[in-house]
Design an enzyme around this catalytic site. Structure first.
Site, mmCIF file in Angstrom:
data_model
loop_
_atom_site.group_PDB
_atom_site.id
_atom_site.type_symbol
_atom_site.label_atom_id
_atom_site.label_comp_id
_atom_site.label_asym_id
_atom_site.label_seq_id
_atom_site.Cartn_x
_atom_site.Cartn_y
_atom_site.Cartn_z
ATOM 1 N N THR A 41 0.848 -1.188 0.000
ATOM 2 C CA THR A 41 0.000 0.000 0.000
ATOM 3 C C THR A 41 0.885 1.239 0.000
ATOM 4 O O THR A 41 1.851 1.301 0.771
ATOM 5 C CB THR A 41 -0.910 0.005 1.240
ATOM 6 O OG1 THR A 41 -1.659 -1.218 1.289
ATOM 7 C CG2 THR A 41 -1.876 1.177 1.195
ATOM 8 N N LYS A 153 4.708 -8.855 3.648
ATOM 9 C CA LYS A 153 3.297 -8.464 3.762
ATOM 10 C C LYS A 153 2.453 -9.507 3.050
ATOM 11 O O LYS A 153 1.982 -9.300 1.936
ATOM 12 C CB LYS A 153 3.076 -7.079 3.136
ATOM 13 C CG LYS A 153 3.383 -5.928 4.057
ATOM 14 C CD LYS A 153 2.840 -4.617 3.511
ATOM 15 C CE LYS A 153 3.000 -3.502 4.538
ATOM 16 N NZ LYS A 153 2.473 -2.211 4.043
ATOM 17 N N GLU A 186 5.794 -4.116 16.413
ATOM 18 C CA GLU A 186 5.245 -3.146 15.467
ATOM 19 C C GLU A 186 3.901 -2.663 16.000
ATOM 20 O O GLU A 186 3.503 -3.027 17.113
ATOM 21 C CB GLU A 186 5.063 -3.797 14.090
ATOM 22 C CG GLU A 186 4.098 -4.987 14.114
ATOM 23 C CD GLU A 186 4.068 -5.766 12.813
ATOM 24 O OE1 GLU A 186 4.847 -5.438 11.894
ATOM 25 O OE2 GLU A 186 3.255 -6.724 12.718
#
Length: 280
Positions: A41, A153, A186
């Site tokens: 993204t 990802k 994270e």
């Protein structure tokens, strides 16, 4: 509520394998059945993907980990230019799945990759996030360890979904994710940095977590800003002793954290320095 009172919902536009007329993907697509795929993204400004070379490199590297053939950059750029024509500012999400296959985990030998490019509006982040910093929710969910998938990802993001369901308070901008050893990894959709003097540490992602493009950009720019970059395990208790905590992703770049787990930080300069450097 009558039809005229219904709120307007902006449906993202998308291409499937370069086709704007596609209504969706096959029910037999392995991305749907198994999360067998990867994604990225990033922002698009004036119809041009921002930091495209870096995002494509990560997309190709993540695809290679799963043994998925990443489409050529030119093909994906053509999709982006078709979908984002005249877009002053928008968000692009590229999804690659292994493609359509029959029942069973073993991938077919001749599977064709499904590529999906989605256009959506740029999030309207509160100005206070930049001006005053953000508060984090400390998630109860713990990230599982899988070194074979760490850093990429991939499409199986159920841990992030469950973690994001933990809070409804709009004053909390993100959720801090730990592993089973109470080590900070994270946030639900961001990477993490902690400053200790002139050393800026980001968690080691060799066992879990996602290595974002903005994380790698920050690591490369820290020496220019006079800081020593460090990639190392970051236990929660050490994180809470940091001089400054930063979260980052490709859409908002960098925000300072001002509160998490009962610990508070005063305004510090690093987040603003990083935003300025990343915008250059």
């Amino acid at each position: 509520m009558n039809q005229l009172d219904m709120p307007t919902i902006q449906i993202p536009s998308f291409l499937v394998n370069g086709n704007a007329e596609a209504l969706g993907i096959s029910a037999l697509d392995r991305g749907l059945a198994y999360g067998d795929g990867v994604f990225r993204t990033f922002p698009v400004r004036h119809s041009q993907p921002v930091n495209w070379d870096l995002h494509y490199a990560r997309l190709a590297a993540d695809s290679a980990v799963l043994g998925i053939a990443c489409p050529p950059a030119a093909q994906l750029l053509n999709d982006i230019q078709q979908l984002f024509d005249n877009a002053a500012s928008a968000v692009c999400k590229i999804i690659l799945t292994r493609g359509v296959g029959l029942r069973g985990y073993r991938p077919p030998d001749d599977v064709l990759v499904t590529r999906i490019v989605i256009r959506s509006v740029m999030p309207d982040y509160p100005p206070e996030n930049v001006q005053h910093g953000v508060r984090l929710h400390l998630c109860q969910l713990r990230l599982s360890e899988q070194p074979a998938l760490a850093g990429i990802k991939h499409l199986n993001r159920l841990e992030n979904v469950l973690a994001r369901m933990e809070w409804q308070d709009a004053a909390l901008a993100e959720g801090l994710l730990l592993d089973a050893h109470d080590t900070a990894i994270e946030c639900t959709s961001s990477n993490l940095f902690a400053r200790f003097g002139d050393v800026v540490c980001t968690p080691d992602l060799s066992r879990c977590g996602v290595a974002g493009v903005t994380r790698s950009r920050i690591l490369s720019r820290l020496p220019e800003l006079g800081y020593q970059a460090e990639v190392a395990p970051l236990p929660l208790q050490r994180l809470l002793q940091a001089d400054e905590v930063i979260i980052c992703n490709s859409l908002y770049l960098a925000w300072q954290v001002v509160e998490v787990a009962g610990t508070h930080w005063q305004a510090q300069p690093l987040a603003a320095q990083l935003r300025l450097s990343l915008q250059e």
